[in-house]
Design a protein around this motif. Structure first.
Motif, mmCIF file in Angstrom:
data_model
loop_
_atom_site.group_PDB
_atom_site.id
_atom_site.type_symbol
_atom_site.label_atom_id
_atom_site.label_comp_id
_atom_site.label_asym_id
_atom_site.label_seq_id
_atom_site.Cartn_x
_atom_site.Cartn_y
_atom_site.Cartn_z
ATOM 1 N N ARG A 164 -20.839 -59.496 -33.047
ATOM 2 C CA ARG A 164 -19.728 -58.622 -33.435
ATOM 3 C C ARG A 164 -20.167 -57.215 -33.787
ATOM 4 N NH1 ARG A 164 -16.414 -61.796 -31.105
ATOM 5 N NH2 ARG A 164 -15.449 -63.481 -32.289
ATOM 6 N N PRO A 166 -20.419 -55.683 -36.677
ATOM 7 C CA PRO A 166 -19.420 -55.021 -37.515
ATOM 8 C C PRO A 166 -20.069 -53.964 -38.418
ATOM 9 C CG PRO A 166 -20.022 -57.126 -38.473
ATOM 10 C CD PRO A 166 -20.775 -57.020 -37.163
ATOM 11 N N ALA A 176 -16.287 -60.389 -43.889
ATOM 12 C CA ALA A 176 -15.716 -60.418 -42.537
ATOM 13 C C ALA A 176 -16.119 -61.710 -41.830
ATOM 14 C CB ALA A 176 -16.184 -59.197 -41.750
#
Length: 213
Positions: A164, A166, A176
């Motif tokens: 991901r 992030p 998250a």
């Protein structure tokens, strides 16, 4: 009866099984295995401090395990050792990762595990080829259930972070990750409920709604 515990690899060490050969009673101890009862007792105490439900460590079991490892082809024996040391490296990475908030009791136990493994002169001195690491990998094996859950979570977190990518600090990344995993669980539960729900009446074979003419 002892229930199976998580192990660091899919092939557990034969510490409690009959797969390990039994050394002859008159076989002299190798220098690597010339351990005092007090040293073995101290090692066993550390094992059970890390994981209270672990198997007991005694001289006979250590001798059997050493004989099992020594009987292997060198490359195969090295793989047995290296696989467990690799899991130890994963635990080190988990402790050092600023993005991961390691559970304090797990961290305390890991510090004790690493303090032992990092000694050169422990139950079996590390300078002895191959067998010198036997006590280290046995400690990892027997204590693994104390770390298995957090290690698995950390492995999943690392996969999430890599895929991901992030943004955010460690706490934000972990939050998250948790949200995404909870969303996945909720979606799975919803699919199960849908599959269990019938949208139309269930007809028995004798009450078929179709007629063949």
């Amino acid at each position: 009866m002892r229930m199976p515990h998580p192990t660091p690899t899919s092939q557990p060490l034969p510490f409690e099984s009959d797969r390990a050969p039994v050394p002859p009673p008159d076989l002299p101890l190798e220098p690597a295995m010339a351990m005092t009862p007090a040293a073995i007792a101290a090692f066993d105490a550390l094992v059970h401090e890390l994981h209270p439900d672990a198997a007991r460590v005694d001289a006979t079991r250590l001798q059997r395990l050493a004989a099992w490892l020594s009987a292997m082809p060198r490359e195969q024996a090295r793989t047995v050792v290296d696989q467990r040391l690799q899991r130890l490296q994963e635990l080190r990475a988990m402790l050092a990762d600023p993005d991961w908030d390691c559970d304090p009791p797990v961290r305390a136990r890991l510090d004790k595990l690493l303090a032992y493994v990092d000694q050169g002169e422990d139950l079996i001195p590390d300078r002895i080829p191959l067998l010198g690491l036997l006590d280290d990998v046995l400690l990892i094996e027997l204590a693994w259930p104390a770390f298995a859950e957090e290690a698995e979570d950390y492995r999943d977190f690392c996969a999430y972070r890599e895929v991901r990518a992030p943004a955010g600090n460690g706490a934000e990344l972990r939050a998250a990750w948790v949200r995404e995993r909870l969303d996945e669980i909720a979606l799975l539960q919803q699919r199960v409920r849908i599959h269990e729900h019938h949208y139309a009446p269930v007809f028995h074979a004798a009450e078929s709604p179709f007629r063949v003419t």
